[in-house]
Design an enzyme around this catalytic site. Structure first.
Site, mmCIF file in Angstrom:
data_model
loop_
_atom_site.group_PDB
_atom_site.id
_atom_site.type_symbol
_atom_site.label_atom_id
_atom_site.label_comp_id
_atom_site.label_asym_id
_atom_site.label_seq_id
_atom_site.Cartn_x
_atom_site.Cartn_y
_atom_site.Cartn_z
ATOM 1 N N PHE A 142 43.855 34.316 72.759
ATOM 2 C CA PHE A 142 44.181 34.638 71.376
ATOM 3 C C PHE A 142 43.832 33.528 70.401
ATOM 4 O O PHE A 142 43.677 33.772 69.198
ATOM 5 C CB PHE A 142 45.684 34.944 71.244
ATOM 6 C CG PHE A 142 46.562 33.729 71.254
ATOM 7 C CD1 PHE A 142 46.803 33.004 70.092
ATOM 8 C CD2 PHE A 142 47.156 33.278 72.435
ATOM 9 C CE1 PHE A 142 47.603 31.865 70.097
ATOM 10 C CE2 PHE A 142 47.951 32.148 72.447
ATOM 11 C CZ PHE A 142 48.176 31.437 71.282
ATOM 12 N N CYS A 184 43.536 24.351 72.848
ATOM 13 C CA CYS A 184 43.537 23.754 74.181
ATOM 14 C C CYS A 184 43.071 22.306 74.141
ATOM 15 O O CYS A 184 43.217 21.578 75.114
ATOM 16 C CB CYS A 184 42.664 24.563 75.136
ATOM 17 S SG CYS A 184 40.917 24.575 74.697
ATOM 18 N N GLU A 191 52.626 22.806 78.794
ATOM 19 C CA GLU A 191 51.760 22.893 77.625
ATOM 20 C C GLU A 191 52.535 23.623 76.529
ATOM 21 O O GLU A 191 52.826 24.813 76.646
ATOM 22 C CB GLU A 191 50.472 23.640 77.960
ATOM 23 C CG GLU A 191 49.493 23.695 76.799
ATOM 24 C CD GLU A 191 48.196 24.390 77.166
ATOM 25 O OE1 GLU A 191 47.178 24.132 76.486
ATOM 26 O OE2 GLU A 191 48.185 25.204 78.105
#
Length: 532
Positions: free
Chosen positions: A183, A315, A415
């Site tokens: 996404f 990321c 994360e």
């Protein structure tokens, strides 16, 4: 279909594109309840799904329904694969110059409509407009790299390896490939995948994230206008069943995936078990390391942007910072700088941080922050209760900063994927490197310093795959490859660059013998051939 020539490409405007979409001939169609139904894209046509299972896609800033995304039926998914297979039969034999021309056309259309694609991303994903435009741009750059495929796929040859014998080796496409997208980059990641696949002679079934497929659907229209043949790119939607279909379908030869650990591990192992190539980019915990000799103003600006920008949903963000020695005294300056960041809807001028993708993502981040406090971290800046006028139902989280964080805490281990910076102190650069190398992830890291010797030491000793020296988000340009390592990737071939070319092709080697004498032997030889 006819390829888009230069004149036709220049005539195609974003307004015409949106008019076709809104009229029902494009990516979405209006439903009775005034929401929109996202379509499949199969065989060059935007086709409404016959499914009775739909996913409500909500604007992260308001949580109002923007569109309903289908869980594509098994029959429709198979139709998409069959369409790809049928097109591959002829597309694999298309000339490299034909493919190059199409990539040129596509790159032009993407640049022409960059802002319109970005507006779709703001609405569905929540990014600020400027950040969404960057999302599209980084994808365009990969498409432009794919223009060079004729040179990038050159083979090797060695004449006269023996008398009258030559060997040549060249790259050929795999067949039907698949892409499964996350996404957080609705334009960039699809553009990491299908241009490289198609430019090397493959076809692709693409599954965008069910949370924000709009950009991909717009890009599919542009790909068709650019001359991509019907069936070379097909788009399906859904979640688990769609992913498992891709992993199990015997026609699909390779899978590209970017996303979470759980999904990435599942796709890698299930796809490999079914004989497919799989490249799976997964989680990350990127560390920024600050040395006391770094340029303070530049470093703090870069650090704040890399940690809190895009609501931390990158990321390659820098969620964890290691302050070496006296640099820990800069933390109050970071807090003051972060306080000036504006949290708001992405189209509002001056917005620095948009909403998170979903209420669930926000709640998870808040829980991780609270766990850090309970486990001994110090919460110096708390953005969990931020309010945005006019958007009371948005998935808002402001800049949040914790100090005294240690590697045994959940807020470090997990994360976070939120605008949260966790901070740790270290006495030496060696201590910082040891912390990074002990982490299970290896996507990226960044060192801020004016000391060349320290930078060289860091570069050679740290184990992360992508290293920035005074560069906070060191995502390589397309002539290189995205080279995360350790627990951040499964598979041994990387996205785009040379690794991308290798992933979407396989080698074919031909050994040929044409005797100079052109004579016919009267007796067959049964001995092992000997090269002399």
């Amino acid at each position: 279909m006819t390829a888009c020539t230069g004149a036709l490409c220049h005539l195609r405007t974003a307004a015409k594109l949106h008019a076709r979409i809104a009229s029902g001939n494009g990516a979405v169609t209006q439903a009775r309840n005034a929401s929109y139904l996202t379509k499949n894209f199969i065989g060059g046509k935007f086709v409404e799904s016959s499914t009775d299972e739909w996913i409500d896609l909500r604007n992260p800033a308001s949580n109002e329904v923007v569109t309903r995304v289908p869980c594509t039926t098994p029959a429709e998914m198979q139709a998409a694969v069959d369409s790809c297979a049928d097109t591959f039969a002829t597309w694999k034999d298309s000339s490299v110059m034909t493919r190059q021309t199409i990539m040129i056309n596509l790159a032009h259309l993407l640049r022409k409509n960059q802002t319109e694609i970005a507006k779709s991303i703001v609405k569905e994903q929540g990014k600020t407009l400027v950040d969404a435009e960057g999302d599209v741009l980084r994808g365009i750059q990969v498409c432009e790299y794919a223009i060079g495929t004729p040179a990038l796929t050159l083979g090797d040859t060695s004449p006269s390896v023996a008398k009258d014998m030559d060997i040549q080796s060249y790259r050929v496409p795999l067949g039907v490939t698949a892409g499964i997208c996350p996404f957080n980059f609705p334009a960039m990641i699809p553009l990491w995948m299908f241009p490289m696949a198609i430019a090397t002679g493959n076809t692709m079934v693409l599954k965008p994230s069910e949370k924000d497929p709009g950009a991909t659907m717009m890009i599919a229209q542009m790909a068709q206008d650019a001359g991509v043949p019907d069936g070379a790119l097909n788009i399906i939607h859904g979640s688990h069943d769609c992913v498992n279909f891709i992993c199990d379908n015997p026609v699909i030869k390779a899978i590209s995936f970017v996303g979470s650990d759980a999904a990435g591990e599942h796709i890698y192992h299930r796809g490999c078990a079914n004989g497919k190539r799989v490249q799976s980019n997964m989680g990350a915990k990127n560390h920024g390391v600050i040395l006391p000799d770094a340029n303070k103003t530049t470093t703090l600006n870069q650090l704040v942007g890399a940690s809190f920008g895009a609501a931390g949903q990158r990321c390659m963000a820098l969620p964890h910072t290691i302050f070496v020695g006296e640099s820990q005294e800069w933390i109050p300056d970071i807090i003051e700088m972060a306080k000036s960041l504006q949290v708001n809807e992405g189209m509002v001028p001056g917005t620095d941080i948009g909403p998170m993708i979903s209420p669930e993502a926000r709640d998870r981040a808040c829980e991780l922050v609270e766990s850090g406090v309970q486990q001994g971290a110090t919460l110096l800046m708390d953005g969990r209760n931020v309010e945005v006028p006019g958007y009371p139902n948005g998935n808002w989280m402001g800049p949040t900063l914790l100090t005294d964080v240690t590697p045994d805490m959940d807020v470090y281990y997990e994360e976070i994927f939120a605008p949260v910076m966790t901070c740790q102190n270290a006495d030496t650069l060696d201590d910082a490197i040891a912390t990074i190398n002990a982490n299970r992830y290896g996507n990226g890291t960044a060192l801020f310093t004016t000391n060349g010797a320290a930078a060289r030491k860091f570069t050679f000793e740290v184990e992360a795959g992508q290293i920035g020296i005074n560069v906070p988000i060191p995502v390589p340009l397309p002539m290189f490859s995205f080279t995360g390592n350790k627990g951040s990737i499964l598979g041994d071939l990387n996205f785009y660059g040379k690794g991308g070319i290798q992933f979407y092709t396989q080698l074919k080697t031909i050994t040929s013998l044409w005797r100079e004498s052109d004579s016919t032997t009267l007796k067959a030889s049964v001995a092992m051939p000997q090269l002399k």
